[in-house]
Motif scaffolding. Structure first.
Motif, PDB file in Angstrom:
ATOM      1  N   ALA A   1      -0.580   6.354  -6.070  1.00  0.00           N
ATOM      2  CA  ALA A   1      -0.722   6.210  -7.512  1.00  0.00           C
ATOM      3  C   ALA A   1       0.562   6.578  -8.256  1.00  0.00           C
ATOM      4  CB  ALA A   1      -1.869   7.093  -7.999  1.00  0.00           C
ATOM      5  N   ASN A   2       0.867   5.792  -9.279  1.00  0.00           N
ATOM      6  CA  ASN A   2       1.961   6.101 -10.194  1.00  0.00           C
ATOM      7  C   ASN A   2       1.360   6.244 -11.576  1.00  0.00           C
ATOM      8  OD1 ASN A   2       4.146   6.206 -11.918  1.00  0.00           O
ATOM      9  ND2 ASN A   2       5.318   4.641 -10.824  1.00  0.00           N
ATOM     10  N   MET A   3       1.163   7.479 -12.000  1.00  0.00           N
ATOM     11  CA  MET A   3       0.413   7.745 -13.232  1.00  0.00           C
ATOM     12  C   MET A   3       1.160   7.275 -14.471  1.00  0.00           C
ATOM     13  SD  MET A   3       1.044  11.831 -13.307  1.00  0.00           S
ATOM     14  CE  MET A   3       2.698  12.514 -13.295  1.00  0.00           C
ATOM     15  N   ASN A   4       2.435   6.942 -14.353  1.00  0.00           N
ATOM     16  CA  ASN A   4       3.212   6.553 -15.530  1.00  0.00           C
ATOM     17  C   ASN A   4       3.263   5.053 -15.756  1.00  0.00           C
ATOM     18  OD1 ASN A   4       3.978   9.204 -16.344  1.00  0.00           O
ATOM     19  ND2 ASN A   4       5.369   9.270 -14.580  1.00  0.00           N
ATOM     20  N   ARG A   5       2.587   4.298 -14.896  1.00  0.00           N
ATOM     21  CA  ARG A   5       2.525   2.861 -15.146  1.00  0.00           C
ATOM     22  C   ARG A   5       1.566   2.558 -16.290  1.00  0.00           C
ATOM     23  NH1 ARG A   5       2.452   0.575  -8.905  1.00  0.00           N
ATOM     24  NH2 ARG A   5       4.659   0.988  -8.471  1.00  0.00           N
ATOM     25  N   GLN A   6       1.794   1.422 -16.924  1.00  0.00           N
ATOM     26  CA  GLN A   6       1.009   1.067 -18.112  1.00  0.00           C
ATOM     27  C   GLN A   6      -0.472   0.958 -17.794  1.00  0.00           C
ATOM     28  OE1 GLN A   6       2.119  -2.650 -19.888  1.00  0.00           O
ATOM     29  NE2 GLN A   6       0.629  -2.514 -21.537  1.00  0.00           N
ATOM     30  N   HIS A   7      -0.793   0.235 -16.726  1.00  0.00           N
ATOM     31  CA  HIS A   7      -2.199   0.032 -16.372  1.00  0.00           C
ATOM     32  C   HIS A   7      -2.529   0.878 -15.152  1.00  0.00           C
ATOM     33  CE1 HIS A   7      -2.383  -3.172 -19.284  1.00  0.00           C
ATOM     34  NE2 HIS A   7      -1.329  -3.749 -18.718  1.00  0.00           N
ATOM     35  N   PHE A   8      -2.607   2.180 -15.350  1.00  0.00           N
ATOM     36  CA  PHE A   8      -2.827   3.117 -14.264  1.00  0.00           C
ATOM     37  C   PHE A   8      -4.322   3.287 -14.041  1.00  0.00           C
ATOM     38  CE2 PHE A   8      -3.095   7.767 -12.969  1.00  0.00           C
ATOM     39  CZ  PHE A   8      -2.899   7.493 -11.626  1.00  0.00           C
ATOM     40  N   THR A   9      -4.837   2.563 -13.069  1.00  0.00           N
ATOM     41  CA  THR A   9      -6.242   2.693 -12.694  1.00  0.00           C
ATOM     42  C   THR A   9      -6.313   2.861 -11.184  1.00  0.00           C
ATOM     43  OG1 THR A   9      -6.525   0.307 -12.441  1.00  0.00           O
ATOM     44  CG2 THR A   9      -7.041   1.263 -14.608  1.00  0.00           C
ATOM     45  N   PHE A  10      -7.325   3.548 -10.727  1.00  0.00           N
ATOM     46  CA  PHE A  10      -7.496   3.732  -9.288  1.00  0.00           C
ATOM     47  C   PHE A  10      -8.953   4.068  -9.007  1.00  0.00           C
ATOM     48  CE2 PHE A  10      -6.689   7.831 -11.081  1.00  0.00           C
ATOM     49  CZ  PHE A  10      -7.466   8.723 -10.356  1.00  0.00           C
ATOM     50  N   GLU A  11      -9.331   3.817  -7.779  1.00  0.00           N
ATOM     51  CA  GLU A  11     -10.708   4.058  -7.355  1.00  0.00           C
ATOM     52  C   GLU A  11     -10.900   5.512  -6.985  1.00  0.00           C
ATOM     53  OE1 GLU A  11     -13.412   2.930  -3.483  1.00  0.00           O
ATOM     54  OE2 GLU A  11     -12.250   1.298  -4.405  1.00  0.00           O
ATOM     55  N   LYS A  12     -12.055   6.056  -7.338  1.00  0.00           N
ATOM     56  CA  LYS A  12     -12.483   7.379  -6.908  1.00  0.00           C
ATOM     57  C   LYS A  12     -13.812   7.215  -6.180  1.00  0.00           C
ATOM     58  CE  LYS A  12     -12.003   8.680 -11.182  1.00  0.00           C
ATOM     59  NZ  LYS A  12     -12.108   9.431 -12.459  1.00  0.00           N
ATOM     60  N   SER A  13     -13.801   7.426  -4.885  1.00  0.00           N
ATOM     61  CA  SER A  13     -15.021   7.214  -4.107  1.00  0.00           C
ATOM     62  C   SER A  13     -14.964   8.040  -2.834  1.00  0.00           C
ATOM     63  CB  SER A  13     -15.193   5.735  -3.750  1.00  0.00           C
ATOM     64  OG  SER A  13     -14.166   5.312  -2.858  1.00  0.00           O
ATOM     65  N   ILE A  14     -16.120   8.182  -2.214  1.00  0.00           N
ATOM     66  CA  ILE A  14     -16.209   8.822  -0.900  1.00  0.00           C
ATOM     67  C   ILE A  14     -17.062   7.959   0.015  1.00  0.00           C
ATOM     68  CG2 ILE A  14     -15.942  11.173  -1.798  1.00  0.00           C
ATOM     69  CD1 ILE A  14     -18.996  11.521  -1.389  1.00  0.00           C
ATOM     70  N   ARG A  15     -16.758   8.004   1.302  1.00  0.00           N
ATOM     71  CA  ARG A  15     -17.630   7.408   2.308  1.00  0.00           C
ATOM     72  C   ARG A  15     -17.590   8.320   3.531  1.00  0.00           C
ATOM     73  NH1 ARG A  15     -17.768   1.494   5.399  1.00  0.00           N
ATOM     74  NH2 ARG A  15     -19.987   1.680   5.970  1.00  0.00           N
ATOM     75  N   LEU A  16     -18.736   8.927   3.831  1.00  0.00           N
ATOM     76  CA  LEU A  16     -18.815   9.905   4.899  1.00  0.00           C
ATOM     77  C   LEU A  16     -19.110   9.240   6.231  1.00  0.00           C
ATOM     78  CD1 LEU A  16     -20.845  12.643   3.001  1.00  0.00           C
ATOM     79  CD2 LEU A  16     -18.389  12.611   3.437  1.00  0.00           C
ATOM     80  N   ASN A  17     -18.680   9.916   7.300  1.00  0.00           N
ATOM     81  CA  ASN A  17     -18.886   9.420   8.647  1.00  0.00           C
ATOM     82  C   ASN A  17     -19.123  10.617   9.561  1.00  0.00           C
ATOM     83  OD1 ASN A  17     -17.663   8.849  11.494  1.00  0.00           O
ATOM     84  ND2 ASN A  17     -17.952   6.819  10.639  1.00  0.00           N
ATOM     85  N   VAL A  18     -20.026  10.465  10.516  1.00  0.00           N
ATOM     86  CA  VAL A  18     -20.280  11.518  11.498  1.00  0.00           C
ATOM     87  C   VAL A  18     -20.002  10.957  12.885  1.00  0.00           C
ATOM     88  CG1 VAL A  18     -21.933  13.148  12.468  1.00  0.00           C
ATOM     89  CG2 VAL A  18     -22.027  12.576  10.030  1.00  0.00           C
ATOM     90  N   ALA A  19     -19.093  11.590  13.599  1.00  0.00           N
ATOM     91  CA  ALA A  19     -18.751  11.205  14.965  1.00  0.00           C
ATOM     92  C   ALA A  19     -19.391  12.193  15.928  1.00  0.00           C
ATOM     93  CB  ALA A  19     -17.232  11.194  15.154  1.00  0.00           C
ATOM     94  N   ASN A  20     -19.972  11.670  17.000  1.00  0.00           N
ATOM     95  CA  ASN A  20     -20.688  12.485  17.975  1.00  0.00           C
ATOM     96  C   ASN A  20     -20.101  12.247  19.359  1.00  0.00           C
ATOM     97  OD1 ASN A  20     -22.490  13.820  19.617  1.00  0.00           O
ATOM     98  ND2 ASN A  20     -24.202  12.414  19.244  1.00  0.00           N
TER      99      ASN A  20
END
Length: 849
Positions: free
Chosen positions: A675-694
């Protein structure tokens, strides 16, 4: 030196009724039944001043112990210590030959390891020469010995002069960090320098030396092949006899005795060819099962007299590499007892530049740290030396599969007839020595040569390409087909199977991936790749301050851009690279030890990003072996355990990301989207996706929980769900978007909790946290860390979110059950494994400023 009447194939003791009195020369004394005493001595060749020596040992360790050499690791002493190897050195030992020794049919002087260019004399008469550190050397000396006192001399010639002359003659080139011509001497390459190693080409009798009295014959080797069926294992025995003085070898017989751990015993007479064991106790890797080892004793006889025995421990297991075409390309996974396992571990280099400082207990401590960190695989890198027997014995005991490189790395070689004969004998010696170990997972031809030769790196003439193919695709397979056809062979690392067929192909074989670090790419770059088996990837960090105090005591040197600090950084410009990554992630540390701490967190997070991603994609990817496990001197490097034996943050992280059951989060935020917060159209996704390895052999019922919290660690939202994670698998949860989460003050914590019927208290198997901004921008509150100690337990409490809490004692050598962990405004209890915990200090990411 040990004098005995029978060869015991590596056992340092007398075992037979026909043996006469035994003399042993170990460390600094000769002990016989009469308590005679003498010493090993050494000197610079031509000098009149003899010094006491220790065998096994080396020139450098003898000079250092006798005060004739400065510490080679101190400041820039390395340069003048290296220059000592422009000279030749002599070792001598006087010993009394015991009565009856010369009545043997043959007397052999046996060296398990000579480093490297040596002339051997017995009673001032030339017995022979050695020119390969990786071989076992034997010399017939019966005619050179005399009743009473004898003298053994070993003269070591300069390795530096040898490689300089070879370079002039042949002109081959290799790794730029290593002295020119290093590839022409069968000596551990790292001794001539590496991008983590010093220029310290030691010499000496670095493994035991024995005088063997041989009667009618001795056992050359025993090869045991395993054939596995349902609830049974068949063992086929191939016993080869050596130096028979009889015209008919068939007149020799052998017996086999096998003892099951805490169980049955089989005694087989009359030269048995096979034994079938019903209901065998199978050997498994760490965290998948136990490591039962069967004792095997093969006894060679002639006309009722015992001539020799061969004693070892073996594990009953079926191991290979599973390769099968699939929708992504071709699989590449360790297959153990019919199960494909995910490889979790690190690359092992020699434990010291001074081999005289190594030992079984030092190796045990290192490997115990691997077991604590949930390793199941260790790769022995091809630029060092074949490890000692005790290394494999400990891997057998602790449950590690060993990826064993042959000792070739980052170069090309001149395949003369003499060189071919030399390496063929080297291969045979080490294959026969190592092949019986349960831990041996595969043989690998070399480190990084197929890839770089394919790219034309180091290649100065067409014959070097031809010789490459001869060495790794003809000679080595030929030797292995004779001595160990049952163990899987892989031509190089990385490779897709050989013949320069896209050696670093991400969809086949193993891969070395260095875009993160050498390529300056962000940690999230790992997520763009789905390798079948990552056998090398890494990130550097500074060692601890106490380890750095082994190289300097000048406060002016404790600056990462000082001459001494950069002298102990062999990857050119890499201290600046660490700072570049630091700038992207954390605030600028204004105190030296805080900078060391921040660098270790960078390293730990870099490797965590990779391993968690690879484990989430289990099935497609089946290996995460990071570079590197250990150091061979005090240095800034990729290791997770520094030269002082201190666990960096990465090693504690490894314990968590190699946990048998692991929850991880594929978050999207500033760290993953550059991310470059100083760009004019500064948008980004905020998400999580969990995974369990066995990575266990049992299905797991797991309650997955996650919480959105503020910086005080107060819960703003929570969710939970029960899932079943089948054995040897990884299960994804649905993606959750959090568009309204505040990137500066809110974060997500998550846990995997095992659900067991009938148990009231659930066990948290794995947990973690993620933020959505760069760590340097997150507005941590002071967690006001406090602690209390009771017995061997430490309880640490935080009043708010505390990231990567570090617990250090005064010597910085405290080993805990957990460290560098996150607290969610709560308390965590950890166990003290080793180290003095009378006083210690705490800090967290809040303190990086």
């Amino acid at each position: 030196m040990e004098i005995r009447s029978l060869n015991t194939q590596g056992q340092r003791q007398a075992l037979y009724r026909t043996a006469g009195p035994i003399s042993k020369l170990e460390d600094n004394s000769l002990r016989t039944v009469r308590q005679d005493r003498t010493v090993w001595q050494m000197r610079e060749l031509g000098s009149t001043a003899w010094q006491e020596a220790v065998v096994p040992g080396t020139v450098y360790t003898d000079l250092l112990r006798n005060g004739k050499m400065e510490d080679p690791f101190w400041k820039d002493n390395e340069d003048k210590i290296c220059a000592l190897m422009e000279k030749d050195y002599e070792y001598r030992c006087r010993f009394t030959l015991l009565p009856g020794m010369l009545k043997n049919h043959r007397v052999v002087l046996h060296f398990d390891g000579l480093d490297t260019l040596a002339d051997i004399y017995v009673n001032q008469t030339y017995a022979g020469k050695a020119y390969n550190m990786h071989r076992i050397w034997e010399f017939d000396v019966k005619d050179l010995l005399q009743e009473g006192e004898n003298e053994l001399q070993v003269i070591f010639h300069s390795p530096l002069k040898y490689i300089a002359e070879a370079y002039k003659k042949y002109g081959n080139i290799g790794n730029d960090d290593t002295y020119e011509g290093f590839m022409h001497l069968r000596k551990a390459h790292y001794m001539f320098g590496w991008d983590w190693g010093a220029h310290l080409p030691d010499a000496g009798i670095f493994r035991p030396v024995s005088l063997l009295g041989i009667q009618e014959a001795r056992i050359d080797n025993v090869y045991i092949q395993q054939s596995h069926g349902e609830d049974r294992v068949s063992l086929a025995f191939r016993v080869e006899v050596r130096e028979s003085v009889k015209s008919l070898p068939s007149t020799f017989t052998y017996t086999v005795r096998i003892k099951e751990p805490e169980g049955r015993t089989w005694v087989l007479e009359d030269s048995p060819e096979e034994l079938t064991i019903e209901n065998p106790k199978l050997w498994w890797v760490n965290n998948l099962g136990s490591q039962p080892l069967y004792d095997i004793c093969v006894t060679l006889c002639y006309q009722g007299a015992i001539l020799d025995t061969w004693e070892r421990k073996i594990g009953l297991r079926q191991v290979t590499m599973h390769r099968e075409k699939d929708r992504w390309g071709e699989s590449f996974a360790h297959e153990l007892n019919g199960r494909s396992i995910f490889a979790m571990g690190a690359d092992y280099i020699p434990e010291d530049h001074l081999l005289g400082r190594t030992g079984r207990e030092k190796t045990r401590k290192l490997l115990e740290a691997c077991r604590e960190a949930n390793f199941n695989v260790i790769r022995v890198w091809g630029g060092g030396c074949y490890p000692e027997d005790w290394f494999y014995e400990l891997c057998d005991e602790m449950g590690f599969l060993v990826w064993q490189d042959f000792m070739f790395a980052c170069s090309v070689y001149e395949l003369t007839p003499e060189f071919e004969e030399n390496i063929r004998r080297e291969f045979a010696d080490n294959i026969k020595r190592i092949r019986h170990h349960a831990s041996l997972g595969l043989w690998c031809g070399n480190n990084e040569m197929e890839m770089f030769v394919d790219e034309g790196c180091w290649v100065t003439k067409p014959s070097e390409v031809r010789d490459y193919l001869f060495m790794y695709e003809r000679i080595l397979p030929e030797v292995l087909s004779k001595y160990d056809p049952q163990t899987f062979y892989w031509p190089a690392s990385p490779s897709s199977g050989g013949s320069f067929d896209d050696p670093n192909d991400p969809d086949r074989g193993d891969v070395h991936y260095w875009k993160v670090w050498h390529g300056n790419r962000p940690f999230s770059e790992y997520r763009k790749h789905f390798f079948r088996y990552a056998s090398e990837f890494g990130f550097q960090a500074f060692p601890f301050k106490k380890t750095l105090e082994q190289i300097t005591d000048d406060p002016e040197d404790f600056n990462i851009f000082s001459y001494v600090m950069e002298k102990h950084q062999r990857n050119y410009g890499a201290n600046g690279k660490i700072m570049n990554y630091l700038q992207q992630t954390y605030r600028y540390p204004t105190e030296f030890t805080t900078l060391l701490y921040a660098s270790q967190l960078l390293q730990a997070d870099a490797i965590r990003y990779g391993v968690e991603h690879f484990r989430r994609n289990r099935g497609r990817c089946m290996g995460a072996v990071y570079w590197q496990l250990n150091d061979c001197w005090p240095v800034v490097s990729w290791s997770s355990i520094d030269y002082g034996g201190r666990w960096k943050a990465l090693h504690y992280y490894a314990k968590r990301f190699f946990a048998p059951v692991m929850i991880s989060c594929r978050e999207e935020g500033w760290m993953t989207q550059e991310a470059n917060m100083n760009r004019q159209h500064f948008t980004f996704e905020k998400s999580i996706r969990l995974n369990v390895a066995n990575e266990t052999l049992e299905d797991k019922k797991i309650k997955v929980c996650w919480q959105l919290r503020n910086q005080k660690a107060e819960i703003l939202h929570l969710e939970e769900q029960e899932i079943t994670v089948p054995a040897l698998s990884a299960v994804w949860m649905e993606k959750t978007e959090l568009p309204h989460a505040d990137v500066f003050t809110q974060y997500v914590s998550f846990q995997a909790i095992e659900v067991k019927d009938g148990e009231e208290k659930a066990q948290v198997l794995s947990e973690g946290t993620v933020i959505f901004s760069y760590p340097k921008y997150f507005r941590y509150e002071d967690p006001c860390l406090t602690w209390e100690k009771e017995g061997n337990k430490i309880r640490v409490t935080a009043s708010s979110y505390a990231k990567s809490v570090e617990i250090l004692n005064e010597e910085e050598d405290l080993v805990l059950s957990d460290n560098y962990f996150d607290l969610n405004g709560d308390t965590k209890e950890v166990e003290i494994i080793s180290g003095n915990a009378d006083t210690f200090r705490l800090r967290s990411v809040y303190d990086i400023k």
